[in-house]
Scaffold this motif. Structure first.
Motif, PDB file in Angstrom:
ATOM      1  N   THR A  51       0.848  -1.196   0.000  1.00 25.63           N
ATOM      2  CA  THR A  51       0.000   0.000   0.000  1.00 25.63           C
ATOM      3  C   THR A  51       0.877   1.237   0.000  1.00 25.63           C
ATOM      4  N   ALA A  52       0.660   2.104  -0.990  1.00 26.61           N
ATOM      5  CA  ALA A  52       1.448   3.326  -1.079  1.00 26.61           C
ATOM      6  C   ALA A  52       1.129   4.222   0.110  1.00 26.61           C
ATOM      7  N   PRO A  53       2.118   4.987   0.593  1.00 29.14           N
ATOM      8  CA  PRO A  53       1.864   5.867   1.742  1.00 29.14           C
ATOM      9  C   PRO A  53       0.713   6.834   1.516  1.00 29.14           C
ATOM     10  N   SER A  54       0.601   7.397   0.293  1.00 28.64           N
ATOM     11  CA  SER A  54      -0.480   8.337   0.027  1.00 28.64           C
ATOM     12  C   SER A  54      -1.835   7.649   0.087  1.00 28.64           C
ATOM     13  N   THR A  55      -1.920   6.402  -0.424  1.00 28.48           N
ATOM     14  CA  THR A  55      -3.168   5.652  -0.378  1.00 28.48           C
ATOM     15  C   THR A  55      -3.518   5.285   1.056  1.00 28.48           C
ATOM     16  N   ALA A  56      -2.508   4.903   1.845  1.00 28.76           N
ATOM     17  CA  ALA A  56      -2.748   4.571   3.242  1.00 28.76           C
ATOM     18  C   ALA A  56      -3.272   5.780   4.002  1.00 28.76           C
ATOM     19  N   ALA A  57      -2.724   6.964   3.712  1.00 28.55           N
ATOM     20  CA  ALA A  57      -3.199   8.176   4.371  1.00 28.55           C
ATOM     21  C   ALA A  57      -4.642   8.477   3.965  1.00 28.55           C
ATOM     22  N   LEU A  58      -4.968   8.260   2.683  1.00 26.93           N
ATOM     23  CA  LEU A  58      -6.332   8.482   2.214  1.00 26.93           C
ATOM     24  C   LEU A  58      -7.291   7.492   2.858  1.00 26.93           C
ATOM     25  N   LEU A  59      -6.854   6.239   2.997  1.00 29.46           N
ATOM     26  CA  LEU A  59      -7.674   5.225   3.647  1.00 29.46           C
ATOM     27  C   LEU A  59      -7.959   5.611   5.095  1.00 29.46           C
ATOM     28  N   THR A  60      -6.934   5.995   5.815  1.00 29.84           N
ATOM     29  CA  THR A  60      -7.113   6.390   7.212  1.00 29.84           C
ATOM     30  C   THR A  60      -8.029   7.595   7.337  1.00 29.84           C
ATOM     31  N   GLU A  61      -7.855   8.567   6.446  1.00 31.87           N
ATOM     32  CA  GLU A  61      -8.700   9.764   6.492  1.00 31.87           C
ATOM     33  C   GLU A  61     -10.157   9.417   6.202  1.00 31.87           C
ATOM     34  N   ALA A  62     -10.383   8.543   5.197  1.00 33.24           N
ATOM     35  CA  ALA A  62     -11.750   8.151   4.859  1.00 33.24           C
ATOM     36  C   ALA A  62     -12.401   7.390   6.004  1.00 33.24           C
ATOM     37  N   MET A  63     -11.643   6.540   6.663  1.00 33.03           N
ATOM     38  CA  MET A  63     -12.190   5.732   7.752  1.00 33.03           C
ATOM     39  C   MET A  63     -12.496   6.575   8.981  1.00 33.03           C
ATOM     40  N   THR A  64     -11.665   7.563   9.257  1.00 31.41           N
ATOM     41  CA  THR A  64     -11.844   8.350  10.477  1.00 31.41           C
ATOM     42  C   THR A  64     -12.852   9.483  10.302  1.00 31.41           C
ATOM     43  N   LYS A  65     -12.952  10.039   9.092  1.00 32.81           N
ATOM     44  CA  LYS A  65     -13.867  11.161   8.884  1.00 32.81           C
ATOM     45  C   LYS A  65     -15.308  10.713   8.757  1.00 32.81           C
ATOM     46  N   SER A  66     -15.537   9.523   8.233  1.00 35.60           N
ATOM     47  CA  SER A  66     -16.896   9.020   8.052  1.00 35.60           C
ATOM     48  C   SER A  66     -17.101   7.772   8.893  1.00 35.60           C
ATOM     49  N   GLY A  67     -18.197   7.740   9.639  1.00 37.77           N
ATOM     50  CA  GLY A  67     -18.499   6.582  10.459  1.00 37.77           C
ATOM     51  C   GLY A  67     -19.323   5.536   9.743  1.00 37.77           C
ATOM     52  N   LEU A  68     -19.500   5.702   8.420  1.00 41.09           N
ATOM     53  CA  LEU A  68     -20.317   4.767   7.644  1.00 41.09           C
ATOM     54  C   LEU A  68     -19.499   4.214   6.491  1.00 41.09           C
ATOM     55  N   LEU A  69     -19.602   2.895   6.289  1.00 41.71           N
ATOM     56  CA  LEU A  69     -18.993   2.242   5.138  1.00 41.71           C
ATOM     57  C   LEU A  69     -19.973   1.211   4.595  1.00 41.71           C
ATOM     58  N   TRP A  70     -19.655   0.660   3.425  1.00 44.48           N
ATOM     59  CA  TRP A  70     -20.485  -0.379   2.819  1.00 44.48           C
ATOM     60  C   TRP A  70     -19.654  -1.649   2.661  1.00 44.48           C
ATOM     61  N   ILE A  71     -20.254  -2.778   3.005  1.00 45.74           N
ATOM     62  CA  ILE A  71     -19.575  -4.065   2.946  1.00 45.74           C
ATOM     63  C   ILE A  71     -20.148  -4.857   1.774  1.00 45.74           C
ATOM     64  N   GLU A  72     -19.302  -5.133   0.782  1.00 49.87           N
ATOM     65  CA  GLU A  72     -19.715  -5.932  -0.369  1.00 49.87           C
ATOM     66  C   GLU A  72     -19.479  -7.402  -0.043  1.00 49.87           C
ATOM     67  N   VAL A  73     -20.567  -8.176  -0.026  1.00 51.79           N
ATOM     68  CA  VAL A  73     -20.488  -9.599   0.256  1.00 51.79           C
ATOM     69  C   VAL A  73     -20.766 -10.341  -1.048  1.00 51.79           C
ATOM     70  N   GLU A  74     -19.847 -11.182  -1.458  1.00 48.14           N
ATOM     71  CA  GLU A  74     -20.002 -11.903  -2.715  1.00 48.14           C
ATOM     72  C   GLU A  74     -21.242 -12.792  -2.659  1.00 48.14           C
ATOM     73  N   GLY A  75     -22.059 -12.705  -3.702  1.00 46.49           N
ATOM     74  CA  GLY A  75     -23.298 -13.458  -3.746  1.00 46.49           C
ATOM     75  C   GLY A  75     -24.434 -12.841  -2.970  1.00 46.49           C
ATOM     76  N   ASP A  76     -24.202 -11.686  -2.372  1.00 48.42           N
ATOM     77  CA  ASP A  76     -25.216 -10.995  -1.584  1.00 48.42           C
ATOM     78  C   ASP A  76     -25.188  -9.528  -1.983  1.00 48.42           C
ATOM     79  N   ARG A  77     -25.983  -8.714  -1.322  1.00 53.39           N
ATOM     80  CA  ARG A  77     -26.004  -7.290  -1.629  1.00 53.39           C
ATOM     81  C   ARG A  77     -24.924  -6.564  -0.831  1.00 53.39           C
ATOM     82  N   THR A  78     -24.815  -5.279  -1.066  1.00 47.35           N
ATOM     83  CA  THR A  78     -23.884  -4.434  -0.322  1.00 47.35           C
ATOM     84  C   THR A  78     -24.589  -3.899   0.917  1.00 47.35           C
TER      85      THR A  78
END
Length: 227
Positions: A28-55
């Motif tokens: 994982t590139a440092p810039s991508t890791a920083a973006l991932l951390t920022e996205a995870m900490t700024k928003s308390g909502l995410l979507w989980i894609e489950v194969e064969g099921d909905r998101t």
């Protein structure tokens, strides 16, 4: 209702960490890791894609490279999760899709240090949390750590061409009896009253035109008889 996954062996959350305080996960590139951390900490909502099921949408707490979620009776509904899923993260500014990453799924067992730490963070972030949350979570719910790994599947400048639209999830929720009162009536009721008023107005106008026509004919007949 979320089923309790009993056949998964819990693993330490910190081993495959994606973006810790010391640095990003391998691949994982440092810039991508920083973006991932920022996205995870700024928003308390995410979507989980489950194969064969909905998101599935899920609120979470980000802690040292892992997204912690709790599901089950009285909490958010989630299906049984396979060992690997995809996480879709949104931009807090625009609300649009920002990152899609692969993640390992680790079910945390009650009583372990990982479970104690995760539930402590989740309880602090949980809206309207009650005193018996931890007891109920240990007995009825599932606490899961979603640990991102590898390079993002989607990121700024590299999004899939599809729009990712999905049909609404089926639900048993319905209104069978009492309906809430609306000021001025509901939309369909207002439209029906408007149509009725327009029809009544048109009928009155037509009746006036017919009355004028009858009077006009009567005046013509009177003049002809007078001759």
């Amino acid at each position: 209702m979320t089923e309790r996954a009993t056949d998964q062996v819990p693993e330490p959350v910190s081993e495959p960490a994606a973006a810790t305080a010391t640095g990003p996960a391998p691949g994982t590139a440092p810039s991508t890791a920083a973006l991932l951390t920022e996205a995870m900490t700024k928003s308390g909502l995410l979507w989980i894609e489950v194969e064969g099921d909905r998101t599935w949408p899920a609120w979470h707490v980000w802690d040292e490279g892992a997204a912690l979620v709790v599901s089950g009776p009285g909490e958010q509904p989630l299906p049984w999760l396979p060992p690997e899923v995809r996480l879709v993260l949104r931009s807090k500014d625009t609300g649009g899709r920002l990152l899609t990453v692969r993640a390992h799924v680790h079910v945390l067992e009650p009583g372990t240090p990982e479970w104690e730490r995760a539930t402590g963070l989740l309880r602090a972030s949980r809206l309207n949390s009650v005193d018996d949350s931890l007891t109920r979570w240990a007995a009825e719910c599932t606490v899961t750590a979603l640990v991102p790994f590898d390079s993002p599947v989607e990121s700024p400048g590299a999004y899939a061409a599809g729009d990712h639209r999905e049909p609404p999830a089926r639900t048993a929720a319905t209104t069978t009896a009492w309906r809430p009162w609306h000021w001025g009536g509901r939309g369909e009721e207002k439209a029906a009253r408007k149509r009725a008023r327009a029809e009544a107005k048109a009928a009155r106008r037509a009746a006036k035109e017919r009355a004028k026509l009858r009077k006009k004919r009567q005046r013509r007949g009177t003049r002809r008889r007078g001759r």
